[in-house]
Design a protein around this motif. Structure first.
Motif, mmCIF file in Angstrom:
data_model
loop_
_atom_site.group_PDB
_atom_site.id
_atom_site.type_symbol
_atom_site.label_atom_id
_atom_site.label_comp_id
_atom_site.label_asym_id
_atom_site.label_seq_id
_atom_site.Cartn_x
_atom_site.Cartn_y
_atom_site.Cartn_z
ATOM 1 N N GLY A 128 0.787 -1.219 0.000
ATOM 2 C CA GLY A 128 0.000 0.000 0.000
ATOM 3 C C GLY A 128 0.818 1.267 0.000
ATOM 4 N N LEU A 129 1.877 1.315 0.795
ATOM 5 C CA LEU A 129 2.721 2.506 0.849
ATOM 6 C C LEU A 129 3.557 2.637 -0.422
ATOM 7 N N ALA A 130 4.010 1.503 -0.949
ATOM 8 C CA ALA A 130 4.745 1.533 -2.215
ATOM 9 C C ALA A 130 3.830 2.019 -3.341
ATOM 10 N N ARG A 131 2.561 1.615 -3.289
ATOM 11 C CA ARG A 131 1.588 2.080 -4.290
ATOM 12 C C ARG A 131 1.438 3.598 -4.220
ATOM 13 N N ALA A 132 1.410 4.154 -2.997
ATOM 14 C CA ALA A 132 1.320 5.605 -2.847
ATOM 15 C C ALA A 132 2.540 6.288 -3.452
ATOM 16 N N ALA A 133 3.716 5.728 -3.209
ATOM 17 C CA ALA A 133 4.951 6.305 -3.752
ATOM 18 C C ALA A 133 4.934 6.280 -5.277
ATOM 19 N N ILE A 134 4.534 5.147 -5.835
ATOM 20 C CA ILE A 134 4.507 5.006 -7.296
ATOM 21 C C ILE A 134 3.455 5.928 -7.897
ATOM 22 N N ALA A 135 2.285 6.012 -7.260
ATOM 23 C CA ALA A 135 1.220 6.874 -7.776
ATOM 24 C C ALA A 135 1.685 8.327 -7.834
ATOM 25 N N HIS A 136 2.361 8.761 -6.774
ATOM 26 C CA HIS A 136 2.848 10.147 -6.745
ATOM 27 C C HIS A 136 3.869 10.379 -7.847
ATOM 28 N N LEU A 137 4.823 9.473 -7.980
ATOM 29 C CA LEU A 137 5.853 9.603 -9.009
ATOM 30 C C LEU A 137 5.244 9.576 -10.401
ATOM 31 N N TRP A 138 4.326 8.657 -10.637
ATOM 32 C CA TRP A 138 3.718 8.503 -11.961
ATOM 33 C C TRP A 138 2.965 9.778 -12.343
ATOM 34 N N PHE A 139 2.156 10.282 -11.425
ATOM 35 C CA PHE A 139 1.395 11.495 -11.714
ATOM 36 C C PHE A 139 2.326 12.673 -11.977
ATOM 37 N N GLU A 140 3.350 12.842 -11.132
ATOM 38 C CA GLU A 140 4.281 13.960 -11.324
ATOM 39 C C GLU A 140 5.046 13.814 -12.631
ATOM 40 N N THR A 141 5.285 12.595 -13.054
ATOM 41 C CA THR A 141 5.992 12.366 -14.314
ATOM 42 C C THR A 141 5.141 12.807 -15.498
ATOM 43 N N ILE A 142 3.849 12.526 -15.458
ATOM 44 C CA ILE A 142 2.952 12.976 -16.533
ATOM 45 C C ILE A 142 2.756 14.483 -16.474
ATOM 46 N N HIS A 143 2.633 15.039 -15.266
ATOM 47 C CA HIS A 143 2.462 16.488 -15.071
ATOM 48 C C HIS A 143 1.311 16.998 -15.942
ATOM 49 N N PRO A 144 0.103 16.494 -15.720
ATOM 50 C CA PRO A 144 -0.975 16.713 -16.690
ATOM 51 C C PRO A 144 -1.560 18.121 -16.729
ATOM 52 N N PHE A 145 -1.366 18.909 -15.682
ATOM 53 C CA PHE A 145 -1.991 20.230 -15.629
ATOM 54 C C PHE A 145 -0.968 21.337 -15.864
ATOM 55 N N GLU A 146 -1.500 22.482 -16.228
ATOM 56 C CA GLU A 146 -0.610 23.616 -16.447
ATOM 57 C C GLU A 146 -0.005 24.095 -15.136
ATOM 58 N N ASP A 147 -0.737 23.930 -14.036
ATOM 59 C CA ASP A 147 -0.229 24.288 -12.712
ATOM 60 C C ASP A 147 -1.003 23.478 -11.679
ATOM 61 N N GLY A 148 -0.395 23.321 -10.486
ATOM 62 C CA GLY A 148 -1.050 22.598 -9.408
ATOM 63 C C GLY A 148 -0.696 21.131 -9.327
ATOM 64 N N ASN A 149 0.229 20.672 -10.172
ATOM 65 C CA ASN A 149 0.556 19.245 -10.215
ATOM 66 C C ASN A 149 1.140 18.728 -8.899
ATOM 67 N N GLY A 150 1.994 19.520 -8.251
ATOM 68 C CA GLY A 150 2.606 19.066 -7.013
ATOM 69 C C GLY A 150 1.592 18.859 -5.915
ATOM 70 N N ARG A 151 0.705 19.834 -5.732
ATOM 71 C CA ARG A 151 -0.305 19.722 -4.686
ATOM 72 C C ARG A 151 -1.266 18.575 -4.957
ATOM 73 N N ILE A 152 -1.669 18.404 -6.215
ATOM 74 C CA ILE A 152 -2.576 17.312 -6.552
ATOM 75 C C ILE A 152 -1.861 15.975 -6.429
ATOM 76 N N GLY A 153 -0.605 15.931 -6.839
ATOM 77 C CA GLY A 153 0.156 14.681 -6.732
ATOM 78 C C GLY A 153 0.320 14.223 -5.296
ATOM 79 N N ARG A 154 0.527 15.174 -4.386
ATOM 80 C CA ARG A 154 0.642 14.806 -2.971
ATOM 81 C C ARG A 154 -0.708 14.396 -2.399
#
Length: 393
Positions: free
Chosen positions: A206-232
Motif C-alpha cells: 500500500g505505501l509503495a503504491r502511494a509512492a509510485i502513484a505520486h511519481l507517476w502522476f508527477e511524471t505525466i504532469h498533466p496540468f498547467e499548474d497545481g501538479n505538485g499539490r494534486i500529486g501529494r
C-alpha cells in the motif's frame, strides 16, 4: 521512441517495468514505516483522538500549509485554520480565503472520499479548486482541464539564457492517453479492487503504491499548474485507502517540506531511472517514517498535558493561572524562551506585581511550577516530569 532521452516516460517499457520496485529491498523500510505508524495509531486510540481533536486539526492544517509551501506559496495560518474548522463542521469566526478553501477541499476529499473513483473529472475539479480565479499569480492558466499547449512542459531553473532543465514531461498531445493508463492502474491496484494488480507477480504494498502513484502522476504532469499539490493529495489518498484510518494523524507534506531539496532530487532521479523505482519507494517510506516520528512527539506532548491536568484535579486554580500553565505546556520543554518571571506573568494576565508574585508562589507550592535561580534571576518553569527546560544543575 527516443531512447537517448533521460526521461523515464520515453523508455520502451514505460510504464510497466519502469515503475516496478524490488519488494525484498524495500521490505525493511516499509516495515519500519508501518511500525512507526502503528505506534502513532495506538497512542491516538489511547487518547481517544477524533477527527476534530486538536492533534487532527493541527495535522490537517500542517498538511495544507506545507503542501503549498513546497511550491513556494505561503498561506495565512488564520485562514487555513478557519477553513479547516469549517470543513470539519466546527464553529469559527476566522477569515475566508477562496484559494485556501479550495486546497482544504482537495485534501479533505482525497482522504475522506477514498472509495470514490479517481477519474479525470475529479482531478480536473481538484485543479479548478486550487485556482478559483483562473490564474496562477497574475498569469492566466488552463483550469479544469489537462494542459494543451504545444510548448514543452519543463521544470527549469536559472537565469534566461542559462536555464537548467531539471525535467521535461510528456507532450500535451499525449497527456490524455498517459492519464488514462495511470487512472486505470490506480483503480486496479486499489485495496477494494476485485482482482488487484501485482508487480512482478506479487501484490503491491500500500505505501509503495502511494509512492509510485505520486511519481507517476508527477511524471505525466498533466496540468498547467497545481501538479505538485494534486500529486501529494493522490499519495495521501492511496495511503488512506490502505490504512483505512478516518483521523489524519500526521502530515507527510510537512516532512517533504523539511526535506524539500532531497524531495526534488529523489523525484528527479526516479524520473531519470534506467531500471526501476526501488530507490524512490525506499526514500518515500523513510519520509513516511520521519513524518510519523514527528507526529508521535506531538501526541506524546498531548499525553503529557493530559497527565499534568489530571494531577491538578481538586486543586483550586484561578482562570488566569490555568491560562498561563496551558501556554507553557503548549510551548513544550524549553519552548518558553528564558522561562517565566513576575514581569512576564503580569503582561500575560494583566495583574499587579503583588498578585503575580502571589500566583507564582502558590503554583510552586502546589507543584504546578518550579522555580530556578534567585532575586532578579528567579525564573519559573512548568513542572512536567522529564522536562529540563535546558537547565543543567
Amino acid at each position: 521512441m527516443d531512447t537517448s532521452s533521460p526521461w523515464i516516460w520515453r523508455r520502451a517499457d514505460w510504464p510497466e517495468d519502469a515503475l516496478a520496485y524490488d519488494a525484498h529491498q524495500t521490505a525493511s523500510d516499509l516495515a519500519e514505516a508501518y511500525r512507526t505508524y502503528g505506534l502513532l495509531e495506538g497512542k491516538a486510540t489511547t487518547l481517544g483522538l477524533g477527527r476534530t481533536s486538536e492533534v487532527a486539526l493541527d495535522a490537517l492544517s500542517d498538511e495544507v500549509l506545507a503542501t503549498a509551501a513546497i511550491e513556494g506559496e505561503r498561506l495565512p495560518l488564520d485562514a487555513v485554520r478557519s477553513s479547516v474548522m469549517r470543513r470539519l463542521g466546527l464553529a469559527t469566526s476566522g477569515p475566508f480565503n477562496r484559494s485556501v478553501d479550495g486546497l482544504v477541499d482537495v485534501i479533505c476529499d482525497a482522504t475522506s472520499a477514498i472509495d470514490t473513483p479517481l477519474d479525470e473529472d475529479r482531478l480536473c475539479r481538484w485543479q479548478s479548486a486550487l485556482f478559483p480565479g483562473g490564474t496562477s499569480g497574475i498569469h492566466r492558466i488552463a483550469v479544469g482541464r489537462y494542459r494543451d499547449h504545444v510548448d514543452p512542459m519543463q521544470i527549469v531553473s536559472g537565469r534566461p539564457g542559462r536555464e537548467v532543465v531539471h525535467y521535461e514531461a510528456p507532450p500535451s498531445k499525449d497527456v490524455s492517453m498517459q492519464m488514462e493508463r495511470f487512472l486505470l492502474w490506480f483503480a486496479d491496484t486499489s485495496p477494494n479492487a476485485t482482482s488487484a494488480m501485482s508487480v512482478r507477480g506479487k501484490p503491491i504494498d500500500g505505501l509503495a503504491r502511494a509512492a509510485i502513484a505520486h511519481l507517476w502522476f508527477e511524471t505525466i504532469h498533466p496540468f498547467e499548474d497545481g501538479n505538485g499539490r494534486i500529486g501529494r493529495a493522490i499519495a495521501d489518498m492511496a495511503v488512506a485507502q490502505h490504512l483505512r484510518q478516518p483521523v489524519r494523524l500526521y502530515s507527510l507534506s510537512r516532512q517533504l517540506l523539511a526535506s524539500r531539496a532531497a524531495y526534488y532530487d529523489a523525484l528527479n532521479q526516479a524520473q531519470r531511472s534506467q531500471t526501476d523505482v526501488t530507490a524512490w519507494v525506499q526514500w518515500f517510506a523513510r519520509q513516511s517514517t520521519a513524518a510519523c516520528h514527528a507526529a508521535n512527539q506531538v501526541i506524546d506532548q498531548a499525553i503529557e498535558k493530559r497527565r499534568f491536568w489530571e494531577k491538578q484535579e481538586g486543586i483550586a486554580l484561578h482562570e488566569r493561572q490555568r491560562k498561563v500553565l496551558q501556554r507553557l505546556l503548549d510551548d513544550g520543554d524549553g519552548g518558553f524562551l528564558g522561562g517565566l518571571n513576575a514581569e512576564k506573568y503580569m503582561k500575560m494576565t494583566g495583574v499587579s506585581k503583588a498578585t503575580a508574585t502571589r500566583d507564582l508562589s502558590a503554583m510552586v507550592a502546589s507543584g504546578q511550577m518550579r522555580g530556578h535561580g534567585a532575586g532578579k534571576a528567579l525564573r519559573y518553569f512548568v513542572n512536567v516530569p522529564g522536562w529540563t527546560h535546558g537547565i543543567t544543575e
